[in-house]
Design an enzyme around this catalytic site. Structure first.
Site, mmCIF file in Angstrom:
data_model
loop_
_atom_site.group_PDB
_atom_site.id
_atom_site.type_symbol
_atom_site.label_atom_id
_atom_site.label_comp_id
_atom_site.label_asym_id
_atom_site.label_seq_id
_atom_site.Cartn_x
_atom_site.Cartn_y
_atom_site.Cartn_z
ATOM 1 N N GLU A 549 0.802 -1.225 0.000
ATOM 2 C CA GLU A 549 0.000 0.000 0.000
ATOM 3 C C GLU A 549 0.838 1.280 0.000
ATOM 4 O O GLU A 549 0.310 2.365 0.275
ATOM 5 C CB GLU A 549 -0.985 -0.009 1.193
ATOM 6 C CG GLU A 549 -1.965 -1.175 1.110
ATOM 7 C CD GLU A 549 -2.841 -1.311 2.339
ATOM 8 O OE1 GLU A 549 -2.483 -0.739 3.379
ATOM 9 O OE2 GLU A 549 -3.871 -1.999 2.260
ATOM 10 N N GLU A 611 -6.613 -7.206 -1.653
ATOM 11 C CA GLU A 611 -6.976 -7.641 -0.306
ATOM 12 C C GLU A 611 -8.481 -7.583 -0.131
ATOM 13 O O GLU A 611 -9.066 -6.504 -0.080
ATOM 14 C CB GLU A 611 -6.323 -6.756 0.772
ATOM 15 C CG GLU A 611 -4.819 -6.830 0.815
ATOM 16 C CD GLU A 611 -4.234 -5.951 1.913
ATOM 17 O OE1 GLU A 611 -3.004 -5.831 1.950
ATOM 18 O OE2 GLU A 611 -5.005 -5.386 2.729
#
Length: 940
Positions: A549, A611
């Site tokens: 991320e 995710e």
């Protein structure tokens, strides 16, 4: 003491001489099982004496005369010319001892002398961490159980010296000949270390970085009497981070190039020593003057291929490096590799103190056996051996590489606005799982890696993402992925949480400071390059990813992306971070909590979701392993306030709520009932997740990666199997929903969907759709004959309206692919108009007849026949210890949490590793089937 073992196979004959080498120096114990071959690991393999001679000697002499064989061959061994030496490598994984550095006021030079007494030291686990060793010596309680982790001192409070340790081992190694070299190799130390051998320090300054290998030429420092001592002092990361409850604690753990989860995350409590230790393998390797390293195999597979049929040629491109570290003269020789009986050679001259990059001419590989991802084709592997021969005759060093023939392309899908992966010209729909790492104390083994990757294969997944807050996995993990066809997306060691993607009040420093983590950018770049070289030959590795991320710091990202990867591995696509626009234009991830099953079918998520996950606690036996009896209290959900009342131990182990999903099956009577109902929810949730994504493949999505498939600790969130390798119903629901050829039911549209992930259209399939009541009586049956197009999902039927009023409760979808062969059998239990499943409570008891047979060691065939009227619903079969009734793990079942209609039979198979001294038996229980134990008969 090493050990000679006599085994019955001609393949081991070259190892006879390896055994003799050890006999010369008194290191072996002779154990005679057969009279054919002597086998010893680790090996040293001269290859110049014809094997038939040894066959003659060994076959002619009985076991009682084995010492005579040794004596005869010893005299022969002395006559072996020195010129045909080949390399040997072995691991230093035994006889380690350790002591807290603050308890020993001695220098490394003193400690590493063989005569220095090791009184006060305790046995150490290497590879391992300080915590691993302390647990092994019963100095700390098991941090996995209850609140025990709170009883272990945290390094942030007690200081780094508390977990700074000396690790010492003695080993035997011959003083090398004039032209020989001996190398000491470390594959991973966390975090920094000073290294000493026989009274000498090997490094000028501490080696730093969890993910940077180290190698030392120890040739001149070896003792002539062969007795050597290695001493390593290991220092923890600095700073160690404040475990204040934030993701990665206060974030400062990320100042170092180490794993970040150790300061705590929302699925784990802090690891008290921050994984300090010699966490990966230590090797000794012998070579001659020239050292071979960093061999790289690239395969080109032009065109679009299919798994079957004769293949057109593929191209093999091989490079390697040969080093002359300190010879006083140029060395001439031949660099050579061999694969499939073909040899490719180049003449090479290596100047003193230099390394030569060797690029072999391309080799055309005829009729190649291709490597495919799981679900698309076989995982064929090749062995390649590279060596350097001094003057074209004497083997100086060699390196062996296992590789797969495949080619990758990552193209942009304009319809989904996301990345699409092609392997051998075929597009692959990603069905992935996020992985943290096996174990919070870094207790790795080849066997555990194999079991975990096999579980992912059994879930019908085809990709594992190795998450960036953890580690770069060890080569044994990728070997298992190569074997089982699990592609890998490898993150590196930064995260949006610690490295400043967003403001976080739990962090010590602001986002600008954190975005410059880690402190040593040069070391980070060096570590990145080293891990690329370590792992790049694995066919399973398909994507590099800068971090979780968030991007790497700019002055690291640009040279890594534009120079390092271009030079070291230009065959794979590089994502700058895990939800980068180059992966998915509408980037994002989640959700991470339980959703209605229909959510995954009708809610359009991110086109390549890195995710997306949900709940995942284990069943009662799993919970009992780490929750004390007095804390086995079912959580209570208040539907009015949408809040949970949860026991303190459950909270500590990061339980996330199931909201009203469990209550939909009726209020739990006790912990066993709660755990059973959780499995029903688990199964439905993950089946629906993968079916929903598959239903929209190539339209909305190019893939999804589940957050997450496992935990390295006894967490109670998002897992298909627990840390003890015990699967729960998530695994089997996902296994069903991710089948490559699959029939499924969309509860939103009432459509029956047929998905084919394969490279070819299916033959005509017989698709059946049955509506049943809660007794298992068939109310309606419809049969459809249809072919499933390649890489596509189509509508093949529709559930008719009105069956709810007629008592319909089950909807069974099945695919028959051949005579009486059911490929897919997908059972849905349908809610009533209020979204409840309480009709399950009204099912009568079923009493199926069960037969179980050991057809081979570790293989159980189970036959469940339901002769009576009641439907035997949602049964789990396990192999257990006949005395303790505890499960034997890991165990792999081709179908579990299964159901059997009246007058039907279901057959399943369970594979497990036999435990010496343990008699296995079968355990079976289900929703309406009482627990039973069945003795295992042995097949005749």
């Amino acid at each position: 003491m090493s050990e000679i073992v006599i085994i019955d196979t001609e393949k081991g004959l070259p190892i006879l001489l390896a055994a003799l080498f050890y006999v010369l120096y008194g290191q072996v114990t002779i154990v005679c099982f057969r009279t054919y071959v002597i086998h010893l690991q680790p090996t040293r393999l001269p290859e110049f004496i014809h094997l038939d001679t040894f066959i003659y000697f060994v076959e002619k002499i009985r076991v009682v005369h084995i010492r005579l064989v040794i004596i005869i061959l010893l005299s022969w061994f002395w006559c072996i010319p020195n010129g045909s030496y080949a390399q040997q490598q072995y691991e230093l994984n035994q006889n380690w001892h350790c002591i807290k550095a603050s308890e020993l006021n001695k220098s490394g030079e003193q400690l590493s002398v063989i005569s220095f007494p090791l009184s006060g030291f305790m046995p150490a686990v290497v590879p391992g961490t300080v915590l691993t060793t302390l647990l092994e010596n019963k100095k700390i309680p098991d941090p996995f159980y209850g609140m025990n982790n709170e009883l272990i001192p945290d390094i942030y409070k007690v200081g780094r010296d508390y977990y700074t340790y000396w690790f010492v081992t003695d080993f035997k190694e011959s003083f090398p000949g004039k032209e020989d070299k001996v190398w000491l190799n470390f594959r991973g130390i966390n975090y920094s270390a000073d290294i000493f051998l026989n009274g000498h320090k090997l490094n000028d300054k501490p080696d730093k970085g969890m993910f940077l290998r180290q190698s030392y030429d120890i040739t001149p420092l070896l003792n002539k009497d062969r007795q050597n001592r290695l001493a390593v002092i290991v220092y923890p990361p600095d700073p160690v981070g404040n475990p204040n409850g934030g993701q990665g604690g206060d974030g400062t753990i990320a100042h170092s190039i180490t794993n970040q989860y150790v300061a705590g995350w929302d699925w784990i409590q802090p690891v008290r020593d921050r994984n300090t230790g010699i966490w990966d393998k230590v090797f000794i390797k012998q070579t001659r003057q020239v050292h071979v390293e960093n061999t790289h195999v690239v395969t080109l597979v032009p065109g679009r291929r299919t798994p079957d049929g004769k293949q057109k040629p593929a191209i093999l491109k091989v490079t390697t490096e040969v080093e002359n570290p300190d010879s006083t003269a140029d060395i001439e020789g031949v660099a050579q590799y061999e694969v499939e009986g073909k040899k490719v050679s180049l003449k090479v001259r290596v100047a003193p103190g230099t390394s030569e990059f060797v690029e072999f001419p391309p080799l055309s590989l005829d009729s190649p056996r291709l490597w495919w991802p799981n679900g698309y084709g076989p995982q064929n592997l090749y062995n390649l051996k590279v060596r350097f021969l001094i003057n074209g005759k004497i083997v100086s060093d060699e390196e062996q590489v296992v590789f797969g023939v495949r080619e990758l392309k990552a193209v942009w899908n304009k319809k989904t606005s996301s990345r699409e992966l092609h392997v051998n010209g075929q597009k692959i729909f990603i069905k992935g799982g996020n992985r943290i790492l096996s174990d919070e104390m870094l207790r790795f083994s080849k066997e555990r890696y194999d079991a975990e990757v096999r579980y992912h294969r059994d879930m019908n997944l085809n990709l594992i993402r190795v998450w960036g807050g953890g580690i770069t996995e060890r080569p044994e993990f990728y070997e298992a992925c190569d074997k089982y066809g699990l592609m890998v997306m490898q993150d590196f060691w930064v995260s949006g949480d610690c490295n400043g993607r967003w403001y976080d009040p739990m962090k010590l420093e602001d986002t600008n400071a954190r975005r410059n983590y880690p402190d040593d950018h040069g070391l980070l770049l060096e570590s990145l390059a080293d891990q690329v070289m370590l792992l790049r030959n694995h066919p399973s590795l398909v994507y590099w990813c800068g971090g979780n991320e968030i991007r790497l710091p700019a002055d690291v990202l640009m040279p890594f992306r534009d120079s390092v990867l271009h030079e070291l591995d230009s065959t794979r696509f590089f994502f700058e971070y895990s939800n980068d626009d180059s992966m998915s234009l509408h980037s994002g991830d989640g959700p991470y909590t339980i959703q209605p099953d229909t959510f995954f079918w009708n809610h359009r998520s991110f086109p390549f979701n890195s995710e997306v996950g949900s709940v995942g606690i284990g069943d009662l036996e799993s919970l009992e392993r780490f929750i004390p009896k007095e804390h086995l209290v079912p959580p209570f959900y208040d539907a009015k306030t949408h809040s949970w009342t949860v026991d303190s131990v459950w909270k500590y182990h990061k339980f996330i709520g199931y909201d009203s999903a469990i209550e939909a099956y009726g209020h739990p009577r006790d912990i066993a009932d709660f755990a059973m109902k959780a499995q029903l929810v688990n199964y439905n949730q993950y089946r629906a997740l993968m079916e929903g994504y598959t239903n929209h493949m190539w339209d909305w999505y190019t893939g999804a990666i589940i957050w997450k498939t496992q935990n390295p600790w006894t967490a109670m969130v998002g897992q298909m199997y627990d840390v003890y390798l015990d699967p729960n119903a998530c695994l089997y629901g996902l296994r069903e929903g991710a089948k490559p050829l699959h029939v499924m039911y969309d509860q939103t549209t009432k459509n029956l969907q047929l998905a084919n992930n394969g490279c070819k259209a299916s033959p005509i399939l017989e698709v059946s759709a049955l509506i049943l009541d809660k007794q298992g009586e068939i109310l309606s049956r419809e049969t459809i004959y249809i072919s499933a197009s390649a890489n596509k999902t189509i509508v093949c039927g529709k559930l008719k309206e009105g069956w709810e009023q007629k008592g319909a409760f089950f909807y069974l979808c099945a695919i028959d692919t051949a005579k009486d062969s059911v490929y897919d059998c997908n059972l849905y239990w349908l809610p009533d108009k209020n979204g409840k499943y309480t009709a399950l409570q009204e099912m009568p008891k079923a009493e199926p007849e069960v037969r179980a047979q050991l057809t081979a060691p570790g293989v159980v065939k189970v036959q469940v026949t339901n002769f009576h009227g009641a439907y035997a619903f949602f049964m789990r079969a396990s192999v257990v210890d006949s005395k303790t009734k505890k499960r034997i793990l890991p165990a792999f079942c081709n179908n579990n949490y299964f159901s059997v209609f009246p007058q039907f039979t279901e057959e399943i198979q369970i594979d497990f590793t036999p435990v010496p001294g343990v008699t296995p038996m079968l355990e079976l229980e289900g929703w309406n089937v009482d627990k039973m134990y069945i003795d295992l008969k042995t097949a005749k």
